[in-house]
Scaffold this active site. Structure first.
Site, PDB file in Angstrom:
ATOM      1  CG  ASN A 230      -0.346  -6.485   7.756  1.00 47.77           C
ATOM      2  OD1 ASN A 230       0.677  -6.687   8.385  1.00 47.77           O
ATOM      3  ND2 ASN A 230      -1.278  -5.633   8.169  1.00 47.77           N
TER       4      ASN A 230
ATOM      5  CB  THR B  97      -7.360  -3.394   7.308  1.00 50.59           C
ATOM      6  OG1 THR B  97      -7.157  -3.902   5.992  1.00 50.59           O
ATOM      7  CG2 THR B  97      -8.826  -3.391   7.673  1.00 50.59           C
ATOM      8  N   PRO B  98      -6.814  -0.574   9.443  1.00 52.91           N
ATOM      9  CG  PRO B  98      -7.163   1.694   9.769  1.00 52.91           C
ATOM     10  CD  PRO B  98      -7.441   0.594   8.800  1.00 52.91           C
ATOM     11  CE  LYS B  99      -5.453  -6.066   9.810  1.00 47.86           C
ATOM     12  NZ  LYS B  99      -4.481  -5.212   9.161  1.00 47.86           N
TER      13      LYS B  99
ATOM     14  CD  GLU C 201     -10.363  -9.177  -5.070  1.00 44.08           C
ATOM     15  OE1 GLU C 201      -9.299  -9.818  -4.972  1.00 44.08           O
ATOM     16  OE2 GLU C 201     -10.876  -8.575  -4.109  1.00 44.08           O
TER      17      GLU C 201
ATOM     18  CG  ASP D 193      -3.513  -7.323  -4.765  1.00 42.07           C
ATOM     19  OD1 ASP D 193      -3.932  -6.447  -4.000  1.00 42.07           O
ATOM     20  OD2 ASP D 193      -4.194  -8.315  -5.112  1.00 42.07           O
ATOM     21  CG  ASP D 194      -1.668  -8.821  -1.298  1.00 50.35           C
ATOM     22  OD1 ASP D 194      -1.775  -8.096  -0.306  1.00 50.35           O
ATOM     23  OD2 ASP D 194      -2.628  -9.129  -2.009  1.00 50.35           O
TER      24      ASP D 194
HETATM   25  C1  LIG Z   1      -5.762 -10.925  -3.394  1.00 48.65           C
HETATM   26  N1  LIG Z   1      -6.579  -9.793  -3.486  1.00 48.65           N
HETATM   27  C2  LIG Z   1      -7.137  -9.126  -2.424  1.00 48.65           C
HETATM   28  N2  LIG Z   1      -8.468  -8.920  -2.441  1.00 48.65           N
HETATM   29  C3  LIG Z   1      -9.094  -8.316  -1.404  1.00 48.65           C
HETATM   30  N3  LIG Z   1      -8.462  -7.896  -0.303  1.00 48.65           N
HETATM   31  C4  LIG Z   1      -7.132  -8.070  -0.237  1.00 48.65           C
HETATM   32  C5  LIG Z   1      -6.399  -8.680  -1.289  1.00 48.65           C
HETATM   33  N4  LIG Z   1      -5.111  -8.697  -0.947  1.00 48.65           N
HETATM   34  C6  LIG Z   1      -5.035  -8.131   0.299  1.00 48.65           C
HETATM   35  N5  LIG Z   1      -6.255  -7.772   0.725  1.00 48.65           N
HETATM   36  C7  LIG Z   1      -6.646  -7.160   2.012  1.00 48.65           C
HETATM   37  O1  LIG Z   1      -5.497  -6.595   2.620  1.00 48.65           O
HETATM   38  C8  LIG Z   1      -5.237  -7.218   3.895  1.00 48.65           C
HETATM   39  C9  LIG Z   1      -3.751  -7.286   4.168  1.00 48.65           C
HETATM   40  O2  LIG Z   1      -3.225  -5.993   4.346  1.00 48.65           O
HETATM   41  P1  LIG Z   1      -3.562  -5.046   5.614  1.00 48.65           P
HETATM   42  O3  LIG Z   1      -3.786  -5.951   6.802  1.00 48.65           O
HETATM   43  O4  LIG Z   1      -4.801  -4.273   5.263  1.00 48.65           O
HETATM   44  O5  LIG Z   1      -2.357  -4.204   5.760  1.00 48.65           O
HETATM   45  C10 LIG Z   1      -5.902  -8.579   3.772  1.00 48.65           C
HETATM   46  O6  LIG Z   1      -6.193  -9.141   5.021  1.00 48.65           O
HETATM   47  C11 LIG Z   1      -7.153  -8.239   2.966  1.00 48.65           C
HETATM   48  O7  LIG Z   1      -8.145  -7.686   3.808  1.00 48.65           O
HETATM   49 ZN   LIG Z   2      -5.825  -5.693  -3.341  1.00 52.87          ZN
END
Ligand SMILES: CNc1ncnc2c1ncn2[C@@H]1O[C@H](COP(=O)(O)O)[C@@H](O)[C@H]1O
Ligand SMILES: [Zn+2]
Length: 368
Positions: free
Chosen positions: A17, A98-100, A222, A297-298
């Protein structure tokens, strides 16, 4: 094409996500705005903001959670994320999510996972390999030289435990991961807002995961939390993500235990966790040949992609094409997929080394 784009790459730390396309995120936000579920003008600035503190990042994740917790949307996002990674020559992707559970729409952790799986199956523009290799089957999976111009990508999954979850909820995720090993789930990730939660809540589920043969990767350090960092390193996860707020004793444990580190440069800079790229801990780890892998990461939330991360590292730390290629190839040693996949990817990197004009002999490999 620039070499950092054409170079084959291995992505080991990408949250589903968080990797959502900007255009898809805006489209979904507008649609929910029109339905009156959210106020678009109020959330627009959260989406568009450039640098975000850790707190603001997690506000955005809460918004994304509202937007994407829907079976059809998850399927679409999964498909798009795989297409995006494949398009920049990521040949192996370990995607985590994260399975929700959402009772209002009849979503269980299991049905969430099924929607993601459907996304994997629905990719048509590239060949996706996500079903684990049959031990008896000695075919080459990747067959880079099979004459086909279609891109191929291996995808394996990690299921994430959110730090807000209870021990029971974490255990449910691990049990789901075990059931879904046959569909390419290889491990468990611990992630979520580092400002909340307690290590001992997740420990039973993580121990169970390990005992059942799943790999574990932890978001570690972190924020400054010396006690938790110590506990995490004592657990000896197969990999950790970030390793930012480490103190001397943590570095010593990390180095001696050789736990590989997933490095997310842009994420660390954009969340202001690391002051500047020049002082990033990647350098110290890389120079001492500690196992490291560059990751996004994202990619959606931080407007990056894996090619960009390699380019940033090349520019900031003076890595040439050969060193970057080596860094990328060495990441194959750190993947959680089965041996055959590692062998196949290694062969592929070797075959590409020639065409990329990089030496075939390794500069170094990790002593894991
Ligand atoms: C910036 N660094 C980070 N640190 C910690 N957790 C992170 C993150 N970046 C993302 N997530 C984790 O991944 C979720 C989104 O993907 P999914 O819903 O799981 O697919 C976020 O809501 C958080 O729980
Ligand atoms: Zn991460």
């Amino acid at each position: 094409m620039e070499w950092w784009v054409s170079m084959p790459k291995v992505e080991l730390h990408a949250h589903l996500n968080g990797s959502i396309r900007d255009s898809t995120l805006l489209e979904l936000t507008k649609a929910l705005g029109e339905k009156g579920v959210i106020n678009f003008s109020q959330v627009e600035h959260i989406i568009m903001k450039y640098n975000r503190s850790v707190k603001e990042v997690f506000q955005l994740f809460d918004l994304i959670r509202i937007l994407t917790t829907d079976h059809a949307i998850l399927t679409r996002i999964t498909r798009e994320v795989i297409e995006d990674f494949a398009s920049e020559n990521v040949v192996y992707l370990e995607l985590r999510t994260t399975p929700k559970r959402n009772d209002a729409i009849g979503m269980t952790k299991g049905s969430y996972f099924e929607a993601v799986l459907e996304g994997l199956r629905s990719v048509t523009s590239v060949d996706v390999n996500f079903i684990p290799h049959d031990k008896e089957d000695s075919r080459t999976l990747f067959s880079p030289n099979n004459g086909s111009s279609r891109k191929r990508i291996y995808v394996r999954l990690l299921l994430s435990i959110d730090r807000r979850e209870t021990t029971e909820a974490a255990m449910e995720t691990v049990k789901l991961a075990l059931e879904m090993k046959q569909f390419g789930v290889v491990g468990i990730d611990l992630s979520g807002n580092p400002l909340v939660g307690d290590w001992n809540t997740y420990l039973p589920a993580l121990k169970f995961a390990r005992n059942q043969g799943l790999y574990v990767s932890l978001h570690c350090g972190e924020i400054p939390n010396p006690k938790e960092i110590h506990q995490m390193l004592d657990f000896k996860p197969e990999r950790i993500g970030h390793a930012i707020c480490f103190e001397k004793e943590h570095w010593e444990i990390l180095k001696s235990s050789k736990i590989p580190v997933e490095i997310c440069l842009t994420s660390n800079i954009r969340t202001l966790a690391v002051r500047s790229i020049q002082v990033h801990h990647f350098v110290g780890l890389y120079e001492t040949k500690h196992p490291v892998v560059l990751c996004t990461d994202d990619s959606g939330v931080f407007s990056t992609c894996l090619s960009k991360e390699y380019k940033i590292a090349a520019d900031a730390f003076g890595l040439g094409k050969r060193e970057s290629f080596e860094l990328s190839r060495n990441a194959v040693e750190l993947i959680f997929a089965e041996r055959q996949v590692k062998e196949d990817l290694t062969k592929y990197f070797d075959s590409v080394a020639k065409t990329m004009g990089v030496y075939k002999n390794k500069i170094h490999s990790y002593e894991l």
